[in-house]
Enzyme design. Sequence first.
Site, PDB file in Angstrom:
ATOM      1  CG  ASP A 420      -1.941   1.041   1.248  1.00  0.00           C
ATOM      2  OD1 ASP A 420      -2.297   1.536   0.164  1.00  0.00           O
ATOM      3  OD2 ASP A 420      -2.420   1.408   2.354  1.00  0.00           O
ATOM      4  CD  GLU A 423      -0.414   5.374  -3.930  1.00  0.00           C
ATOM      5  OE1 GLU A 423       0.124   5.621  -2.842  1.00  0.00           O
ATOM      6  OE2 GLU A 423      -1.179   4.425  -4.107  1.00  0.00           O
ATOM      7  CG  ASP A 498      -8.241   4.705   0.805  1.00  0.00           C
ATOM      8  OD1 ASP A 498      -8.188   3.458   0.835  1.00  0.00           O
ATOM      9  OD2 ASP A 498      -7.356   5.430   1.284  1.00  0.00           O
TER      10      ASP A 498
HETATM   11  C1  GLC Z   1      -4.766   3.342   2.902  1.00  0.00           C
HETATM   12  C2  GLC Z   1      -5.300   2.141   2.117  1.00  0.00           C
HETATM   13  C3  GLC Z   1      -6.352   1.425   2.933  1.00  0.00           C
HETATM   14  C4  GLC Z   1      -5.754   1.018   4.272  1.00  0.00           C
HETATM   15  C5  GLC Z   1      -5.206   2.232   5.003  1.00  0.00           C
HETATM   16  C6  GLC Z   1      -4.478   1.857   6.283  1.00  0.00           C
HETATM   17  O1  GLC Z   1      -5.745   4.296   3.052  1.00  0.00           O
HETATM   18  O2  GLC Z   1      -5.800   2.517   0.868  1.00  0.00           O
HETATM   19  O3  GLC Z   1      -6.827   0.312   2.234  1.00  0.00           O
HETATM   20  O4  GLC Z   1      -6.729   0.404   5.051  1.00  0.00           O
HETATM   21  O5  GLC Z   1      -4.294   2.921   4.163  1.00  0.00           O
HETATM   22  O6  GLC Z   1      -3.407   1.017   6.043  1.00  0.00           O
END
Ligand code: GLC
Length: 819
Positions: A420, A423, A498
């Site tokens: 995650d 980017e 998100d």
């Molecule tokens: C980001 C991700 C989400 C995750 C959060 C905490 O917002 O897109 O899926 O739950 O981080 O890690």
Amino acid sequence: MFIKYKFLKIIIFLLVINSIITFSEEFKIIKSKEFLTVWKNVGDVRYVSSKKDFIIIYHYGKIRTKISFIDNNIVHVQISNNNKFSEKSYAVINNNKFKDFIYSKDKDYIYLSTNTLTLKISKKNFNIEIYRGEKLISKDIEIKWNGNRFYNKKLILNNSKYYGFGEKTGDLVKNGFQMKMWNNDSYDYDKNTDPLYMSIPFFIEFNKEYCNGILFDNTYQTYFDIGYTEKDKYYFGALDGELNYYFISGNNPKEVIKSYTNLTGRINLPPKWLFGYHQSRYSYYPQKKVIELAKSFRDKNIPADAIYLDIDYMDRYKSFTIDNNKFPDFKKMIDELHNMGFKVVSIIDPGIKMKSGYNVYDSGKELNVFLKNDKEELIKEKVWPGLAVFPDFTNKTVKEWWGKQYIPLINLGIDGFWNDMNEPSILNSKSNTLPLNTLHTDFNKKSFHTKIHNVYGQEMARASLEGLNSHRPNYRNFILSRSGYAGIQKYAGVWTGDNRSNFEHLALSIPMLLNLGLSGVPISGADVGGFITSPSKELFIRWMQLGIFYPYFRNHTADNTNPQEPWAFNEETTKIIKKYINLRYKLIPYIYDYIYESSKNGIPLMRALFLEYTNDEKLYTIEDEFLFGDSLLITPVIKENTFKREVYFPKGNNWINFYTNEVYQGGKTYLINAPLDIIPIFIKENAIIPMQDIVQYIDENENNSPLYINIYGDEDTNHILYLDDGISKNYLKGVFTNIEIKKQKNKISFNIKNINYIPKNKNLYIVLKNKSVKNILINNSKLNEIKNKQEKGIGFYYKNKDTIIKLKFFIKNIEIQYF
Ligand code: GLC
């Protein structure tokens, strides 16, 4: 003298523009009109040098064009303003040099032709026309440079429609859209937000007669204008780099996707558990709660395959650590979950907390793996763990170091990983990402973040996958990634970030995932139920009904929302949801067969209608219906308080209502009932749909469900059945089974292509749907009628309106006749 002076002025002007562009305008979408001023043409052709497998065209100054072919249908065009051409790509893995083209020229034009394509290149005011046979399929209007920026404008021919562009909001069809590629943490995006987390600068140009694809392989910030500024023209450009594109020609979109994924790679077969139901939230903890969650699924008999651990499983958000307070015996928890048939996926973020004593930071610092800027200063930015440093994922040594960090987590038994914030996303910063003067390894040199930004996430996923593959070599390692570039499919499955719990997002997920599929990414999903805020009961039901038809089916929600497990509402809701999760599990053999197909030719499981029905113009814009494989038509309810919907059925065949067996004619629109417990599903008449019994998780009883080969309709049809152990890489050594099932008139033949994997449960049922037949011959000998499924031995019986043929799994070709 005067000319020289003017030339110098232009150079100074270009240099100034260049520096302004690079460091201050990166984040603004460039308005098209602005672009059309002060731009200079690439210029005439001054000289051509032709080699065995490419030609180089010399324009004025240092501008050069290189043209080569990958095969008969793929042209590679590179235009550079500095006399050099890039040799390496972050997207393309198959850069064959194809020599079978003919080069010729006359007074006005240069010609390059393969068996299928001819390029006609005008010497005056350089531009390229491409013909497929006699048909003009692509035409340049202009190619212009302005400092380091450039664009290529082409004509929209034959009323083409445009699709793809990877992960984009908005409509399925991108005519009239202007888009930017710059990976961005777009928390709480909506249907107009652009850009999002991922940049796939690839699109499909489709019309009834032919189909093209263009991969604009430029990793800088790129932009696309598809008939937005000028209705009949489209253009693409970048803030820097090369005008480097692959033009793919095909008869239809499937051929183009096949070629595109041949260029950029296809999925490796993921573990089969990936196609079960996945439960996630930010975050499940402590240990006790995770176990309770798993038990609830099993107690309630709601199938599920994976539980996700979001950032709270870590010690103060430090990647590759475990919070021992929340998880006093992490290994025991994983073992217990495994014993209950669950897989565990845990999150890993790229930002490494700056803290001595934290071994990932210490070892990274020692090896000098973290990014620095052009002044040799370490890049430190804020993410979840506070001030963090960032690995230089494009560097080989760094990749290896990163891969090793997974070893302790693999040893604890974690099955899959979720990358995650790649980017990369930075918290509390204006730009949302790393400073643009960050220097990265770029093959054998260093480049600024402006060039590497869009591939950072993909290279993280790649480093993760390669690390896992070297430390767990015979396991199908799986990475889920939020960010990516063209070709992400070969390293990771993706989710769309998100989103929000509302009907708009439910609806939006369909064109988004369809376009991802058209962009070579077949494994994708949106957070089912919505990430931000909490869904109503109705929205949740509708989303779970749709989610079973996402290639990747995960329910995920944020940290401050209501419970979002399948039983979070009342009993009636749970019942409906359970029915659909059960259906997903019954469909696993069908799903897996199409995933196998994706691994072979890149065609996605979740399909835009025009992919299958290229002649039915009514389908070109439909984005609230889609095909799941080629035989199931899914028409979800995407609006609140709606219990009926219009369904347009693709022309060419009839469609059978999955619930009622009612038949609908292709090419017509019907009003279909869709009460809250129904998502309308239709089966193509003349289809073969393999299914299985409901299991609580994919490999329950070691994959021990019999197979049901459901045969619909009277006309000819076929299907490729694929079986393997679903978890190891033995299939790469030939341990799999591949059978072509062919139905012709009243004959069904099973032609074995490969038979090295025999399913554990050797019972096989061939279900002649809605058909009552009297006599059945297997390889010309008569089969006896039996009372029912329970009766021992083989034979046929009747159930509801179907005739069911009970057999044992066979290892030789068989032929069944019925009458
Ligand atoms: C980001 C991700 C989400 C995750 C959060 C905490 O917002 O897109 O899926 O739950 O981080 O890690």
